[in-house]
Design a protein around this motif. Structure first.
Motif, PDB file in Angstrom:
ATOM      1  N   PHE A  66     -16.250  17.785  28.909  1.00 11.00           N
ATOM      2  CA  PHE A  66     -16.959  18.094  27.540  1.00 11.00           C
ATOM      3  C   PHE A  66     -16.974  17.522  26.508  1.00 11.00           C
ATOM      4  CE2 PHE A  66     -15.296  19.951  23.281  1.00 11.00           C
ATOM      5  CZ  PHE A  66     -17.002  20.516  23.079  1.00 11.00           C
ATOM      6  N   CYS A  67     -15.911  15.917  26.048  1.00 14.33           N
ATOM      7  CA  CYS A  67     -15.737  14.879  25.286  1.00 14.33           C
ATOM      8  C   CYS A  67     -14.521  14.299  25.331  1.00 14.33           C
ATOM      9  CB  CYS A  67     -15.846  15.419  24.051  1.00 14.33           C
ATOM     10  SG  CYS A  67     -15.156  14.089  22.571  1.00 14.33           S
TER      11      CYS A  67
ATOM     12  N   ALA B 146     -12.887  12.591  24.054  1.00 17.86           N
ATOM     13  CA  ALA B 146     -12.052  12.147  22.491  1.00 17.86           C
ATOM     14  C   ALA B 146     -10.924  12.984  22.598  1.00 17.86           C
ATOM     15  CB  ALA B 146     -12.879  12.003  21.458  1.00 17.86           C
ATOM     16  N   SER B 147     -11.651  14.296  22.990  1.00 17.10           N
ATOM     17  CA  SER B 147     -10.544  15.702  23.163  1.00 17.10           C
ATOM     18  C   SER B 147      -9.335  14.962  24.113  1.00 17.10           C
ATOM     19  CB  SER B 147     -11.224  16.571  23.967  1.00 17.10           C
ATOM     20  OG  SER B 147     -11.271  16.811  25.044  1.00 17.10           O
TER      21      SER B 147
ATOM     22  N   PHE C  67      -6.408  14.632  21.512  1.00 18.52           N
ATOM     23  CA  PHE C  67      -5.968  16.127  20.463  1.00 18.52           C
ATOM     24  C   PHE C  67      -4.490  16.259  21.731  1.00 18.52           C
ATOM     25  CE2 PHE C  67      -9.818  14.969  18.511  1.00 18.52           C
ATOM     26  CZ  PHE C  67      -8.642  14.173  17.530  1.00 18.52           C
TER      27      PHE C  67
ATOM     28  N   GLN D 102     -19.210   9.754  19.904  1.00 17.94           N
ATOM     29  CA  GLN D 102     -19.177  11.455  20.054  1.00 17.94           C
ATOM     30  C   GLN D 102     -21.132  11.500  18.671  1.00 17.94           C
ATOM     31  OE1 GLN D 102     -20.755  14.471  22.123  1.00 17.94           O
ATOM     32  NE2 GLN D 102     -18.899  14.452  22.850  1.00 17.94           N
TER      33      GLN D 102
ATOM     34  N   LYS E 155     -21.784  19.843  20.322  1.00 16.80           N
ATOM     35  CA  LYS E 155     -19.911  20.253  20.783  1.00 16.80           C
ATOM     36  C   LYS E 155     -18.870  19.590  20.034  1.00 16.80           C
ATOM     37  CE  LYS E 155     -21.292  18.120  25.580  1.00 16.80           C
ATOM     38  NZ  LYS E 155     -20.386  17.168  26.485  1.00 16.80           N
ATOM     39  N   CYS E 156     -19.290  18.722  18.655  1.00 24.00           N
ATOM     40  CA  CYS E 156     -18.315  18.853  17.631  1.00 24.00           C
ATOM     41  C   CYS E 156     -18.265  20.454  16.746  1.00 24.00           C
ATOM     42  CB  CYS E 156     -18.770  17.773  16.278  1.00 24.00           C
ATOM     43  SG  CYS E 156     -18.509  16.211  17.572  1.00 24.00           S
TER      44      CYS E 156
ATOM     45  N   CYS F 162     -15.740  22.840  18.876  1.00 25.27           N
ATOM     46  CA  CYS F 162     -14.606  21.713  19.410  1.00 25.27           C
ATOM     47  C   CYS F 162     -13.678  21.920  18.665  1.00 25.27           C
ATOM     48  CB  CYS F 162     -14.685  20.728  18.909  1.00 25.27           C
ATOM     49  SG  CYS F 162     -13.050  19.382  19.921  1.00 25.27           S
TER      50      CYS F 162
ATOM     51  N   GLU G 298     -12.062  19.632  16.247  1.00 23.99           N
ATOM     52  CA  GLU G 298     -13.282  19.393  15.035  1.00 23.99           C
ATOM     53  C   GLU G 298     -12.682  18.938  13.798  1.00 23.99           C
ATOM     54  OE1 GLU G 298     -16.027  18.510  11.824  1.00 23.99           O
ATOM     55  OE2 GLU G 298     -14.743  20.091  12.249  1.00 23.99           O
TER      56      GLU G 298
ATOM     57  N   CYS H 172     -10.039  15.731  14.039  1.00 25.46           N
ATOM     58  CA  CYS H 172     -11.155  14.324  15.091  1.00 25.46           C
ATOM     59  C   CYS H 172     -12.137  13.451  13.790  1.00 25.46           C
ATOM     60  CB  CYS H 172     -12.293  15.318  15.673  1.00 25.46           C
ATOM     61  SG  CYS H 172     -12.454  13.661  16.587  1.00 25.46           S
TER      62      CYS H 172
ATOM     63  N   ARG I 186     -13.428  11.284  15.126  1.00 23.41           N
ATOM     64  CA  ARG I 186     -15.147  10.823  15.308  1.00 23.41           C
ATOM     65  C   ARG I 186     -15.795  11.918  15.535  1.00 23.41           C
ATOM     66  NH1 ARG I 186     -14.104   5.356  17.943  1.00 23.41           N
ATOM     67  NH2 ARG I 186     -11.681   6.036  16.776  1.00 23.41           N
ATOM     68  N   SER I 187     -15.969  12.755  15.217  1.00 24.80           N
ATOM     69  CA  SER I 187     -16.647  14.645  14.887  1.00 24.80           C
ATOM     70  C   SER I 187     -17.923  14.386  14.427  1.00 24.80           C
ATOM     71  CB  SER I 187     -16.262  15.610  13.886  1.00 24.80           C
ATOM     72  OG  SER I 187     -16.852  16.682  14.010  1.00 24.80           O
TER      73      SER I 187
HETATM   74  S1  SF4 Z   1     -14.737  17.226  17.382  1.00 22.82           S
HETATM   75 FE1  SF4 Z   1     -16.467  16.028  18.290  1.00 22.82          FE
HETATM   76  S2  SF4 Z   1     -15.777  14.052  18.745  1.00 22.82           S
HETATM   77 FE2  SF4 Z   1     -13.663  15.220  18.467  1.00 22.82          FE
HETATM   78  S3  SF4 Z   1     -13.022  15.532  20.691  1.00 22.82           S
HETATM   79 FE3  SF4 Z   1     -14.562  17.105  19.573  1.00 22.82          FE
HETATM   80  S4  SF4 Z   1     -16.343  16.734  20.535  1.00 22.82           S
HETATM   81 FE4  SF4 Z   1     -14.970  15.029  20.988  1.00 22.82          FE
END
Ligand code: SF4
Length: 189
Positions: free
Chosen positions: A15-16, A18-19, A22, A165, A170-171, A174, A177, A180, A182-183
């Motif tokens: 999915f991503c 970066a996730s 977390f 990202q 997706k963000c 998410c 978010e 994050c 990187r969002s």
């Molecule tokens: S907010 Fe965006 S960049 Fe951050 S983990 Fe979720 S999908 Fe990835």
């Protein structure tokens, strides 16, 4: 990423990437703070296994820790029947066989095989509607096996410093978010 990959990371990495950071950040104890209802349902699907309630048969392995040296992956299996070699991964409700589901059971397959068990069949089980889905063994599905190996390699080589990202959708969806950096979510403050 140098350390072992948790099998539970695989779907999130798809999915991503970066996730997965977390997961490290929040850990299991804080799950209720950030999980969506669907995710909590999915976790509950495994509770009987985690509590060793599925079966008392000595031929049934439930929720045991597994590890693959070859792929540097670790995690737990859901249910494995030693006597017939059937590996089962239960989900709350399966509406589609996502690649992430298949990679999760492939990881379990390889770890169990390395540990000396013979896995003859792999099955996904949808608990809500009581449906079973047979999954090809990796040796019988070269395309998915290559995708699995590429995914594991990508995770081991992943560098968060060079990641951004670009898919705002997706963000938007998410659960990480709000925390994050990187969002790309347009309304992020
Ligand atoms: S907010 Fe965006 S960049 Fe951050 S983990 Fe979720 S999908 Fe990835």
């Amino acid at each position: 990423m140098e350390e072992n990959i948790l099998i539970s990371y695989l779907n999130d990495f798809i999915f991503c990437p970066a996730s997965i950071y977390f997961h490290n950040l929040y850990g299991d104890l804080e799950k209720k703070l950030y999980q969506t209802t669907d995710q909590i349902k999915g976790s509950n699907a495994h509770k009987n296994v985690d509590n060793r309630k599925y079966s008392s048969s000595k031929n049934i392995l439930q929720g045991i820790d597994i590890y693959s040296e070859e792929f540097k992956i670790q995690g737990k299996i859901d249910v494995f029947n030693i006597s017939n070699g059937v590996l089962i991964e239960r989900k709350n409700k399966i509406t589609e066989i996502y690649d992430g589901y298949i990679f999760q059971v492939y990881a379990q397959y390889y770890a169990l095989t390395e540990m000396g068990y013979k896995v003859n069949r792999i099955r996904l089980h949808s608990m809500e509607d009581n449906k079973n889905y047979e999954i090809d063994l990796p040796k019988n599905n070269e395309k998915m096996d290559i995708k699995f190996r590429n995914l594991i390699r990508s995770i081991h080589e992943f560098d968060i410093e060079n990641f951004s990202q670009n898919n705002i959708k997706k963000c938007e969806k998410c659960i990480y978010e709000p925390s994050c950096d990187r969002s790309k979510y347009a309304n992020k403050t």
